[in-house]
Design a protein around this motif. Structure first.
Motif, short mmCIF file in Angstrom:
data_model
loop_
_atom_site.label_atom_id
_atom_site.label_comp_id
_atom_site.label_asym_id
_atom_site.label_seq_id
_atom_site.Cartn_x
_atom_site.Cartn_y
_atom_site.Cartn_z
N ALA A 275 0.78 -1.12 -0.09
CA ALA A 275 -0.02 0.17 0.11
C ALA A 275 0.85 1.20 0.10
CB ALA A 275 -0.84 -0.06 1.15
N LEU A 276 0.42 2.26 -0.84
CA LEU A 276 1.14 3.54 -1.20
C LEU A 276 1.56 4.38 0.11
CD1 LEU A 276 -0.19 4.90 -4.28
CD2 LEU A 276 1.81 3.81 -3.89
N HIS A 277 0.66 4.14 1.27
CA HIS A 277 0.93 4.81 2.50
C HIS A 277 1.73 4.44 3.47
CE1 HIS A 277 -2.08 1.82 3.60
NE2 HIS A 277 -1.80 2.10 4.85
N ALA A 322 4.44 9.81 -2.85
CA ALA A 322 3.58 10.92 -2.40
C ALA A 322 2.54 11.42 -3.41
CB ALA A 322 4.65 12.03 -2.07
N PHE A 323 3.08 11.77 -4.85
CA PHE A 323 2.18 11.94 -5.85
C PHE A 323 1.34 10.90 -6.11
CE2 PHE A 323 5.60 15.12 -6.43
CZ PHE A 323 4.92 16.18 -6.43
N GLY A 324 1.57 9.68 -5.89
CA GLY A 324 0.74 8.56 -6.41
C GLY A 324 -0.45 8.64 -5.27
N LEU A 325 -0.42 8.89 -3.94
CA LEU A 325 -1.28 9.31 -3.08
C LEU A 325 -2.34 10.34 -3.43
CD1 LEU A 325 0.36 8.42 0.36
CD2 LEU A 325 -1.57 7.25 -0.79
N ILE A 326 -1.83 11.49 -3.85
CA ILE A 326 -2.37 12.54 -4.42
C ILE A 326 -3.39 12.35 -5.42
CG2 ILE A 326 -2.19 15.08 -5.38
CD1 ILE A 326 -1.80 14.94 -2.32
N GLU A 327 -2.47 11.43 -6.48
CA GLU A 327 -3.37 11.32 -7.68
C GLU A 327 -4.70 10.58 -7.46
OE1 GLU A 327 -4.76 9.02 -10.81
OE2 GLU A 327 -3.35 8.16 -9.50
N GLN A 388 -1.00 8.10 9.14
CA GLN A 388 -1.12 6.72 8.37
C GLN A 388 -2.73 6.48 8.13
OE1 GLN A 388 1.52 4.09 7.00
NE2 GLN A 388 1.63 6.24 6.74
N LYS A 389 -3.55 6.55 9.24
CA LYS A 389 -4.97 6.29 9.08
C LYS A 389 -5.44 7.06 8.17
CE LYS A 389 -9.21 5.75 11.91
NZ LYS A 389 -9.78 5.96 13.30
N SER A 390 -5.32 8.24 7.92
CA SER A 390 -5.87 9.30 6.92
C SER A 390 -5.43 8.71 5.55
CB SER A 390 -5.79 10.64 7.27
OG SER A 390 -6.50 11.09 8.29
N LEU A 391 -3.98 8.64 5.36
CA LEU A 391 -3.31 8.29 4.19
C LEU A 391 -4.05 6.92 3.42
CD1 LEU A 391 0.00 9.54 4.56
CD2 LEU A 391 -1.48 10.66 3.45
N ALA A 392 -4.28 6.10 4.53
CA ALA A 392 -4.86 4.82 4.26
C ALA A 392 -6.06 4.75 3.78
CB ALA A 392 -4.67 3.67 5.40
N GLY A 393 -6.94 5.98 3.73
CA GLY A 393 -8.30 6.07 3.15
C GLY A 393 -9.51 6.37 4.04
N ASP A 394 -9.16 6.75 5.28
CA ASP A 394 -10.11 7.06 6.39
C ASP A 394 -10.56 8.33 6.15
OD1 ASP A 394 -10.47 7.11 10.04
OD2 ASP A 394 -11.81 6.76 8.35
N CYS A 395 -11.52 8.68 5.16
CA CYS A 395 -11.71 10.12 4.83
C CYS A 395 -12.60 10.82 5.70
CB CYS A 395 -12.40 10.11 3.54
SG CYS A 395 -11.38 9.69 1.98
N ASP A 396 -12.39 12.10 5.95
CA ASP A 396 -13.13 12.80 6.90
C ASP A 396 -13.80 14.02 6.21
OD1 ASP A 396 -11.17 14.55 6.53
OD2 ASP A 396 -10.57 14.46 8.50
N ASP A 397 -13.92 13.97 4.89
CA ASP A 397 -14.29 15.06 4.11
C ASP A 397 -15.70 14.57 3.45
OD1 ASP A 397 -13.43 13.36 2.13
OD2 ASP A 397 -11.90 14.96 1.22
N GLY A 398 -16.00 13.53 3.73
CA GLY A 398 -17.52 13.33 2.75
C GLY A 398 -17.28 12.77 1.41
N CYS A 401 -13.63 7.54 -1.12
CA CYS A 401 -11.87 7.33 -1.10
C CYS A 401 -11.70 6.15 -2.11
CB CYS A 401 -11.43 6.84 0.12
SG CYS A 401 -11.58 8.00 1.48
N ALA A 402 -10.72 6.73 -2.95
CA ALA A 402 -10.11 5.65 -3.95
C ALA A 402 -9.22 4.69 -3.19
CB ALA A 402 -9.37 6.58 -4.94
N ALA A 403 -9.09 3.48 -3.79
CA ALA A 403 -8.11 2.65 -3.37
C ALA A 403 -6.84 2.99 -3.27
CB ALA A 403 -8.36 1.28 -4.00
N LEU A 404 -5.98 2.80 -2.54
CA LEU A 404 -4.65 3.29 -2.29
C LEU A 404 -3.65 2.20 -2.68
CD1 LEU A 404 -4.89 5.79 0.83
CD2 LEU A 404 -5.25 6.10 -1.74
N GLN A 405 -4.21 1.17 -3.28
CA GLN A 405 -3.06 0.13 -3.51
C GLN A 405 -2.77 0.58 -5.02
OE1 GLN A 405 -2.32 -2.23 -1.74
NE2 GLN A 405 -3.46 -2.44 -0.14
N PRO A 406 -1.29 0.41 -5.36
CA PRO A 406 -0.97 0.52 -6.71
C PRO A 406 -1.87 -0.06 -7.85
CG PRO A 406 1.04 0.18 -5.58
CD PRO A 406 -0.12 -0.20 -4.61
N ALA A 407 -2.19 0.62 -8.66
CA ALA A 407 -2.97 0.10 -9.85
C ALA A 407 -1.85 -0.72 -10.79
CB ALA A 407 -3.90 1.15 -10.62
N GLY A 408 -2.62 -1.68 -11.62
CA GLY A 408 -1.94 -2.29 -12.39
C GLY A 408 -2.80 -3.56 -12.87
#
Length: 408
Positions: A275-277, A322-327, A388-398, A401-408
């Motif tokens: 996972a990217l985080h 970092a940029f992978g997470l942002i994307e 780590q919790k927020s980067l893993a996908g625990d959104c607080d903005d409603g 969340c996209a999956a944070l595993q590398p695509a492929g």
């Protein structure tokens, strides 16, 4: 096995905008350290050089996301052309002010206006996204961009310092300004790959990309990663000068890029499944640990170069993750702004690192400048670990969340 990098450059227009964008973004690295090298040689004071460089970088950090937000709304050409013109003219004024010994305030005003320079790395990623949206090739393209960014930061800084030391104080800034003007012009005329403007119905309610927690965490962490760059550069210039080998500063800073660039390209080709985080946490831990040898590496140029080489290995992997997470976490209509906020973090860090390390060098000697790197690395680890919790996908903005595993 096919070469993933060959595949992404087979896309129409990819080679052209990538080549132009590489030269256009060199000033991102050349300008901050170029200002330090230019003013420290012309005026002999590291604090003034660091303060003017910080003025430029901090102002750019504040303005750049707003410029990118405008790009997302009205398009690249409409925004990039006028802002680049302002930046180029201001850089020319800064060079003239230094050479002609104009009043100190003119240095700060010129640096302030030069900060209108747009974020070329963000524009580049937006074009790659336009080509490979929702396709596996986008991961490889983003990995290439992260490795290229890292190479630009280190090679650009090395070139800027080398020109200033070998030729004359203003040489690095003159070349940097030429790259900005010509590279951006070559980039922007390639209209075929310019992203379409995407208007989203709920854009107003979503607001700025910086309101999203992952963007906040990554941007804050990269402030301290960016400060490590500037600290290494300023300290290397000071130490090599003290050792009686000022020309070696360019070589020492240049080796920063070699290991990191190679590791970054390998990482992009392999596309690890972790996972990217978690990858980001491992990368910043490596940065913190490898900054420690710098504390005892000031006795010779050779030892300094080796320590700097080791300390740079984890930089590119940090950028990639970092940029992978942002994307994956920023809406398509806000991608340029989201990427720019992260670049902003790096810019702020470089400004603060230049100022703090310059102050430490002036007051405590060149050998102690790297303590700022060690402290910054430790803080970056703490930020990413706590987030780590927020980067893993625990959104607080409603938002979904996209999956944070590398695509492929």
């Amino acid at each position: 096995m096919s070469n993933p990098y060959k595949e992404i450059f087979a896309a129409p227009g990819a080679k052209g905008f990538s080549a132009a964008g590489f030269f256009a973004r060199l000033p991102i690295a050349m300008a901050p350290i170029g200002i330090v090298a230019m003013l420290s040689q012309a005026h002999g004071e590291y604090w003034l050089a660091g303060a003017v460089s910080a003025t430029y970088a901090l102002t750019n950090a504040l303005i750049s996301p707003q410029i990118s937000r405008a790009v997302d709304r009205v398009g690249q050409t409409a925004v990039v052309v006028p802002t680049t013109v302002v930046s180029v003219v201001a850089f020319i004024a800064l060079i003239a002010a230094t050479n002609q010994n104009w009043p100190v305030w003119t240095l700060f005003v010129s640096a302030f206006l030069a900060a209108a320079m747009p974020s070329i790395p963000a524009l580049m990623r937006a074009r790659w996204t336009e080509l490979f949206r929702n396709r596996p090739e986008l991961n490889t393209a983003f990995a290439f961009e992260s490795a290229a960014d890292e190479l630009v930061y280190i090679a650009g800084a090395s070139l800027s310092v080398g020109l200033a030391v070998a030729l004359f104080p203003e040489a690095g800034m003159m070349v940097s300004t030429a790259f900005l003007a010509l590279g951006t012009a070559a980039f922007i005329v390639q209209r075929g790959t310019e992203p379409k403007v995407r208007h989203v119905a709920n854009a107003v309610s979503v607001g700025s990309a910086i309101r999203q927690r992952p963007v906040q965490i990554i941007t804050l962490a990269l402030i301290f990663v960016g400060s490590i760059f500037a600290t290494a550069e300023v300290s290397a210039v000071a130490i090599t000068k003290e050792l009686g080998q000022p020309n070696a500063a360019s070589l020492v800073i240049g080796v920063y890029a070699v290991g990191s660039f190679a590791v970054g390209l390998i990482l992009g080709a392999l596309n690890p499944r972790m996972a990217l985080h978690r990858q980001l946490l491992i990368a910043v831990v490596a940065i913190a640990l490898t900054s420690l040898p710098l504390l005892v590496a000031g006795s010779s140029v050779t030892l300094l170069a080796i320590a700097v080489f080791v300390s740079g290995i984890a930089i590119s992997p940090t950028f990639i993750t970092a940029f992978g997470l942002i994307e994956r976490r920023v809406p398509e209509s806000m991608l340029t702004e989201g990427v720019t906020w992260v670049m902003t973090g790096i810019g702020i860090g470089m400004a603060l690192g230049a100022f703090v390390s310059g102050w430490v060098v002036d007051n405590y000697g060149s050998q102690n400048g790297f303590w700022a790197s060690a402290a910054a690395g430790t803080i970056a680890v703490a930020i990413v670990a706590l987030g780590q919790k927020s980067l893993a996908g625990d959104c607080d903005d409603g938002q979904a969340c996209a999956a944070l595993q590398p695509a492929g």
